[in-house]
Design an enzyme around this catalytic site. Structure first.
Site, PDB file in Angstrom:
ATOM      1  N   SER A 112      49.109  46.083  41.186  1.00 46.39           N
ATOM      2  CA  SER A 112      48.580  47.303  40.569  1.00 46.39           C
ATOM      3  C   SER A 112      49.681  48.316  40.302  1.00 46.39           C
ATOM      4  O   SER A 112      50.581  48.510  41.139  1.00 46.39           O
ATOM      5  CB  SER A 112      47.527  47.927  41.481  1.00 46.39           C
ATOM      6  OG  SER A 112      47.156  49.211  41.030  1.00 46.39           O
TER       7      SER A 112
ATOM      8  N   TYR B 238      44.013  51.558  49.179  1.00 41.55           N
ATOM      9  CA  TYR B 238      43.972  50.437  48.239  1.00 41.55           C
ATOM     10  C   TYR B 238      45.353  50.149  47.672  1.00 41.55           C
ATOM     11  O   TYR B 238      45.831  49.008  47.683  1.00 41.55           O
ATOM     12  CB  TYR B 238      43.000  50.724  47.095  1.00 41.55           C
ATOM     13  CG  TYR B 238      43.275  49.876  45.878  1.00 41.55           C
ATOM     14  CD1 TYR B 238      43.013  48.510  45.888  1.00 41.55           C
ATOM     15  CD2 TYR B 238      43.861  50.423  44.727  1.00 41.55           C
ATOM     16  CE1 TYR B 238      43.305  47.716  44.788  1.00 41.55           C
ATOM     17  CE2 TYR B 238      44.150  49.636  43.628  1.00 41.55           C
ATOM     18  CZ  TYR B 238      43.877  48.288  43.657  1.00 41.55           C
ATOM     19  OH  TYR B 238      44.183  47.505  42.570  1.00 41.55           O
TER      20      TYR B 238
ATOM     21  N   LYS C 216      48.275  46.783  48.091  1.00 41.88           N
ATOM     22  CA  LYS C 216      48.994  46.035  47.054  1.00 41.88           C
ATOM     23  C   LYS C 216      50.503  46.069  47.303  1.00 41.88           C
ATOM     24  O   LYS C 216      51.200  45.048  47.154  1.00 41.88           O
ATOM     25  CB  LYS C 216      48.664  46.602  45.678  1.00 41.88           C
ATOM     26  CG  LYS C 216      47.224  46.372  45.244  1.00 41.88           C
ATOM     27  CD  LYS C 216      46.908  44.893  45.082  1.00 41.88           C
ATOM     28  CE  LYS C 216      45.531  44.650  44.513  1.00 41.88           C
ATOM     29  NZ  LYS C 216      45.223  43.213  44.348  1.00 41.88           N
TER      30      LYS C 216
END
Length: 326
Positions: A117, A141, A145
Site C-alpha cells: 500500500s 493498517y 504493510k
C-alpha cells in the site's frame, strides 16, 4: 501456468483472477471468505480456508503442482477498524502472512507478489512520492504493510523466494465486464461513501477540510481496479526479468482531491449528491500520488482508465451488486 491468489475472492484478488484468466493464466483461489465472496470464485479452482493453515496450503500445492507464483492479496484493509483493533490487524496481516510464507517455502514456491500500500509513505510537501521516498505509516493498517515488506525483505535475502511488493494507491471501479466489484455494501472509502449517499439520498461527508492541499480536502491517486489487475498480469509475465527490484508503485501519477472527486462524480451521475464537511477520521492522512515511472519501465504498464471511468464502473457495479451477491 497457474497462480495461487490468496484473498482471491475479494475485490482486488478476484479482479486479478479475472485478468489472469483473460491472459491465459489459470488462477487458484485461496480465501477464508471473512470479507471475500464465494460468488467471486465461481468457475475457478477454489479452496476455502486460512492462509495460515499449513495443511491446506500443502494440499493446494500437491493438487496443483504447476503453480508458478503466488499473488498475496489476503488482508484486512479498513483504516478506522485497524485503529480500533490493532491486535486483530497485526494478527491477520502480519502473523498470518509470516505463516503463509513459511508454507510457501516448504512447498518450493519461488515467486510471490505482495499487495502492499502507498499508505506507508511519508507524504512530501508536494504530495508526490516514488519508491525511494521515506516511509512513515500513520495507521495500524499501514504499519502492517510496512512490517510485512521489511519481513519479506529479510526472508528473500536468504531464502529461495523472490518477493515483489506492489504498492497500490487507491483502487476504484469494477471489472469492466462486471464479473466482480466491491463486495461490501457500505465501504469506508470516499467513492464508496459517495455511492452510498447517491443510493440513499444522504449527505456525503468530506472528512477533513484543513489539509495543506489545494482545496483543503485529502488528495489521492485513484487507480482503476482493472488497471491494477493488468499490472499484476504484467508482473507475473515479467517476474524473472525484474532482477533485484523489490518495490513498484501502481498509480496514475495524478492526484485528485476529495472535492474534485465529488465534482467528477457529479459529471458522471444523473443527479448530484449533498455534501457536508466534518472532522478527520482516526488514522486518516492528507494523502499522496505517485511520480514514479518504474512500472512503465519495468512492466511495460501504465494506467489507462480515467477517474470518471472508474466512477462510472463503480456506479454500474453498485446497480447490480445485490443481484450478484446472494
Amino acid at each position: 501456468m497457474r497462480v495461487l491468489i490468496s484473498g482471491g475472492a475479494g475485490y482486488i484478488g478476484s479482479t486479478v483472477a479475472s485478468a489472469c484468466l483473460d491472459a491465459g493464466i489459470e488462477p487458484v483461489i485461496l480465501d477464508s471468505l471473512v470479507t471475500g465472496r464465494e460468488e467471486f470464485a465461481e468457475g475457478r479452482r477454489f479452496y476455502r480456508g486460512d492462509i495460515a493453515d499449513g495443511t491446506l496450503v500443502d494440499t493446494i500445492f500437491r493438487e496443483n503442482p504447476d503453480i508458478g507464483a503466488v499473488v498475496h492479496c489476503a488482508a484486512l484493509i479498513v483504516v478506522p477498524d485497524s485503529v480500533a483493533d490493532p491486535v486483530g490487524y497485526y494478527r491477520a496481516n502480519v502473523t498470518k502472512s509470516l505463516e503463509f510464507t513459511d508454507h510457501l517455502l516448504r512447498n518450493g514456491c519461488q515467486r510471490m507478489i505482495f499487495s502492499s500500500s502507498a499508505s506507508i509513505y511519508q507524504t512530501g510537501d508536494d504530495f508526490t512520492v516514488n519508491e525511494d521516498s521515506p516511509l512513515d505509516p500513520q495507521s495500524p493498517y499501514a504499519r502492517t504493510k510496512a512490517v510485512c515488506e521489511g519481513m519479506f525483505a529479510d526472508i528473500s535475502a536468504t531464502q529461495p523466494i523472490k518477493i515483489l511488493s506492489l504498492r497500490y494507491f487507491n483502487p476504484i471501479g469494477a471489472d469492466p465486464q462486471m464479473r466482480t466489484g466491491l463486495q461490501v455494501r457500505r465501504p469506508s472509502h470516499a467513492l464508496g461513501k459517495m455511492i452510498e449517499a447517491y443510493e440513499y439520498g444522504t449527505p456525503f461527508q468530506v472528512t477533513g477540510t484543513d489539509y495543506p492541499t489545494r482545496d483543503g480536502s485529502g488528495i489521492r491517486d485513484y487507480i482503476h481496479v482493472w488497471d491494477l489487475a493488468l499490472a499484476h498480469v504484467a508482473a507475473l509475465e515479467r517476474f524473472d526479468d525484474l532482477g533485484g527490484t523489490a518495490v513498484i508503485n501502481l498509480g496514475t501519477g495524478e492526484g485528485t482531491t476529495v472535492r474534485e472527486l465529488v465534482d467528477a462524480f457529479s459529471r458522471v451521475s444523473d443527479r448530484p449528491i449533498e455534501v457536508v464537511e466534518t472532522e478527520r477520521r482516526p488514522g486518516d492522512v492528507a494523502g499522496a500520488y505517485t511520480r514514479s515511472d518504474r512500472a512503465k519501465r519495468l512492466l511495460g504498464w501504465e494506467a489507462g482508465f480515467t477517474v470518471e471511468q472508474g466512477i462510472r464502473h463503480s456506479l454500474e457495479w453498485a446497480s447490480i451488486r445485490d443481484s450478484r451477491l446472494t
